[in-house]
Design an enzyme around this catalytic site. Sequence first.
Site, PDB file in Angstrom:
ATOM      1  N   THR A  42      61.805  31.317  29.077  1.00 51.52           N
ATOM      2  CA  THR A  42      61.744  31.267  30.529  1.00 51.52           C
ATOM      3  C   THR A  42      63.128  31.305  31.166  1.00 51.52           C
ATOM      4  OG1 THR A  42      61.481  28.887  30.256  1.00 51.52           O
ATOM      5  CG2 THR A  42      59.522  30.154  30.788  1.00 51.52           C
ATOM      6  N   PRO A  55      59.443  28.429  25.865  1.00 54.26           N
ATOM      7  CA  PRO A  55      60.437  29.381  25.364  1.00 54.26           C
ATOM      8  C   PRO A  55      60.459  30.667  26.185  1.00 54.26           C
ATOM      9  CG  PRO A  55      58.849  28.802  23.640  1.00 54.26           C
ATOM     10  CD  PRO A  55      58.433  28.090  24.873  1.00 54.26           C
ATOM     11  N   HIS A  61      28.860  47.712  22.918  1.00 53.03           N
ATOM     12  CA  HIS A  61      29.449  46.375  22.965  1.00 53.03           C
ATOM     13  C   HIS A  61      30.467  46.277  24.113  1.00 53.03           C
ATOM     14  CE1 HIS A  61      31.034  42.678  20.805  1.00 53.03           C
ATOM     15  NE2 HIS A  61      32.048  42.954  21.617  1.00 53.03           N
ATOM     16  N   GLU A  62      31.363  47.246  24.177  1.00 53.36           N
ATOM     17  CA  GLU A  62      32.407  47.181  25.212  1.00 53.36           C
ATOM     18  C   GLU A  62      31.822  47.353  26.608  1.00 53.36           C
ATOM     19  OE1 GLU A  62      35.227  46.006  24.566  1.00 53.36           O
ATOM     20  OE2 GLU A  62      34.948  46.107  22.408  1.00 53.36           O
ATOM     21  N   HIS A  95      30.450  44.099  27.784  1.00 49.86           N
ATOM     22  CA  HIS A  95      31.451  43.213  28.401  1.00 49.86           C
ATOM     23  C   HIS A  95      31.750  43.671  29.818  1.00 49.86           C
ATOM     24  CE1 HIS A  95      32.624  40.856  24.935  1.00 49.86           C
ATOM     25  NE2 HIS A  95      33.039  41.890  24.227  1.00 49.86           N
TER      26      HIS A  95
HETATM   27  P1  ADP Z   1      64.998  30.229  26.783  1.00 52.50           P
HETATM   28  O1  ADP Z   1      66.373  29.700  26.531  1.00 52.50           O
HETATM   29  O2  ADP Z   1      64.300  29.550  27.917  1.00 52.50           O
HETATM   30  O3  ADP Z   1      64.141  30.295  25.581  1.00 52.50           O
HETATM   31  P2  ADP Z   1      66.454  32.606  27.330  1.00 52.50           P
HETATM   32  O4  ADP Z   1      67.337  32.148  28.425  1.00 52.50           O
HETATM   33  O5  ADP Z   1      67.065  32.663  25.985  1.00 52.50           O
HETATM   34  O6  ADP Z   1      65.148  31.730  27.274  1.00 52.50           O
HETATM   35  O7  ADP Z   1      65.845  34.016  27.732  1.00 52.50           O
HETATM   36  C1  ADP Z   1      65.861  35.100  26.881  1.00 52.50           C
HETATM   37  C2  ADP Z   1      66.050  36.384  27.654  1.00 52.50           C
HETATM   38  O8  ADP Z   1      64.938  36.637  28.503  1.00 52.50           O
HETATM   39  C3  ADP Z   1      67.231  36.346  28.566  1.00 52.50           C
HETATM   40  O9  ADP Z   1      68.379  36.747  27.913  1.00 52.50           O
HETATM   41  C4  ADP Z   1      66.838  37.318  29.667  1.00 52.50           C
HETATM   42  O10 ADP Z   1      67.112  38.650  29.283  1.00 52.50           O
HETATM   43  C5  ADP Z   1      65.353  37.159  29.737  1.00 52.50           C
HETATM   44  N1  ADP Z   1      64.968  36.206  30.793  1.00 52.50           N
HETATM   45  C6  ADP Z   1      64.320  35.043  30.603  1.00 52.50           C
HETATM   46  N2  ADP Z   1      64.109  34.414  31.777  1.00 52.50           N
HETATM   47  C7  ADP Z   1      64.655  35.178  32.735  1.00 52.50           C
HETATM   48  C8  ADP Z   1      64.766  35.052  34.151  1.00 52.50           C
HETATM   49  N3  ADP Z   1      64.264  34.004  34.813  1.00 52.50           N
HETATM   50  N4  ADP Z   1      65.399  36.043  34.822  1.00 52.50           N
HETATM   51  C9  ADP Z   1      65.908  37.102  34.175  1.00 52.50           C
HETATM   52  N5  ADP Z   1      65.839  37.264  32.836  1.00 52.50           N
HETATM   53  C10 ADP Z   1      65.210  36.333  32.108  1.00 52.50           C
HETATM   54 ZN    ZN Z   2      33.683  41.835  22.263  1.00 55.84          ZN
END
Ligand code: ADP
Ligand code: ZN
Length: 628
Positions: free
Chosen positions: A217, A215, A434-435, A438
Amino acid sequence: MKISWKSVLLWSLPILVVLFFLWQGFVASNNTEFGKNIASSRMTYGRFLEYLDMGWVKRVDLYDDGHTAIVEAIGPELGNRIQRIRVELPATAPELIPKLKKANVDIDAHPVSDNNSTVGVIGNLIFPILLIGGLAFLFRRSNNMPGGPGQAMNFGKSKARFQMEATTGVTFEDVAGVDEAKEEFEEVVSFLKRPERFTAVGAKIPKGVLLVGPPGTGKTLLAKAIAGESGVPFFSISGSEFVEMFVGVGASRVRDLFKKAKENSPCIVFIDEIDAVGRQRGTGIGGGNDEREQTLNQLLTEMDGFEGNTGIIIIAATNRVDVLDAALLRPGRFDRQVTVNVPDVRGRLEILNVHARNKKLSEEISLEVIARRTPGFSGADLANLLNEAAILTARRRKKAVTMSEVDASIDRVIAGMEGTALVDSKTKRLIAYHEVGHAIVGTLLQEHDPVQKVTLIPRGQAKGLTWFTPSDDQSLISRSQILARIMGALGGRAAEEVVFGYPEVTTGAGNDLQQVTSMARQMVTRFGMSNIGPLALEGQGSDPFLGRSMGASSEYSEDVASRIDMQVRSIIQHCHDETVQIIKDNRVVIDQLVDLLIEKETIDGQEFSEIVASYTPIPQKPEYKALL
Ligand code: ADP
Ligand code: ZN
Ligand code: MG
């Protein structure tokens, strides 16, 4: 008092009945009044013919099937003013029309069922409509749980719920970091623009292209860009919208969609989330899903139904190509697959460039640095990140976005909202140890990512955080890198133990230990990195049709299971011992760093490693590749 909709409706029924009669009365009286208010004077047919001969008649409107006429006339007898006069015509007056024509009179006929009878029809319908509407409303109200009978009322609405955009306005310029996919689609664009070039040599263009990727991308964006580049309309529907309660509704939506698409070809049909309809048929718990199968069958039929060169190209998107029915992937359907992946550092930089276009960024901002800090971010995450930074800038009443807003937004996207730091106390000191634990282990192990910053400002669930600059190439990780990560994650608990003693260790390491255990277990069961040997004992995913846990079957014996446990434990034990040793060996610098951290609350990676380096040599980390 609580008023139920049922009682409201019950009480409103008598009122509706009364309204109905009032309305009927109004319509009836209107009927009898007809004509009277239009022409107050009348005359005989003979007189009308005389007027006609005199040339005084200007216009005749015929009503009532030609039995009544409203005549507009002007003449000395009428005071030289236009008068409207009503005339009853004899049943047979065939000579009249030619006569009127000859006299150059404007004629118009008004059918009986003109406005007056429409009013009557509406009047007669309004009561049943109100009643049915009211009942439907009541029905919905009382059944508005999802999938309940309330939804059943949608049945009649077989209208396809797809969107059509005549022009998407998106171009390839707007999509960045997915060059292979774009190249693949150039061909599709050129077909939509100039089909004859392909048909001339007998080439068949693919009907369907499947976009596969996680999702965010840019799958939807790419599909829109193809439509935008080719200048064709864009039809889109989501797979989940095909799937309805009633068998056959989805199939009829598919039919509607393709009908509309054919009317508008060339065009792009985009089916989002096709896995919702396109799952392998006849699987799943409790038998197949009739509705989904019918919808899928209809889709397959439609795709076979049009010839390759009608100018419709179907683009579908999914993030689960593994669950799709094999019939969809057959040649002649979605025979092309284009994968869009989460962008690498270069892709992220390009995407950032696209989304920076409409933002005011200050000079000092380096998109390269942002790209490097955001491995694993999708295009949508990056767009969101820049937007968050811009919002923060506006809130801080600055003119342009600076690195500080971007940093804050990245931290927020990854780790959650920022809280306020504790005041100096024993707890704060423990968290600081702790930090720093790490951070120092991460700094001193060559295979570990370098420290970016250490902070005591809480964020999300974490009371303190150590950030590392991840190397970009996360796809292949060596055994020693995993061991380094395990040790880094154990560093926090080890420091607590060494400094405060075993009885004082806290629950703060819970999360760390979970990660440690999971990494060690995967080394043994998935990557063959233990002395059990190179065996994959557990798959990564599981059966997509059974839940994750149900599908994860163990295909090994009890004996192997206990050996796995032994191996996991010995890996973690070994790493823990090494980590404790590192903490003990560096106690002096750790104490100094903790004091500094409590005072400053945040130490950046540069300063941190300089201080460590003044006590003990730091191994050279592998160079981080320069970007461009
Ligand atoms: P998907 O359909 O793969 O879930 P979308 O096409 O709906 O993703 O992407 C959501 C938004 O994220 C787009 O409207 C855009 O603003 C941004 N985005 C995602 N991928 C790109 C990309 N490769 N280049 C530019 N903008 C992107
Ligand atoms: Zn820790
Ligand atoms: Mg999408």
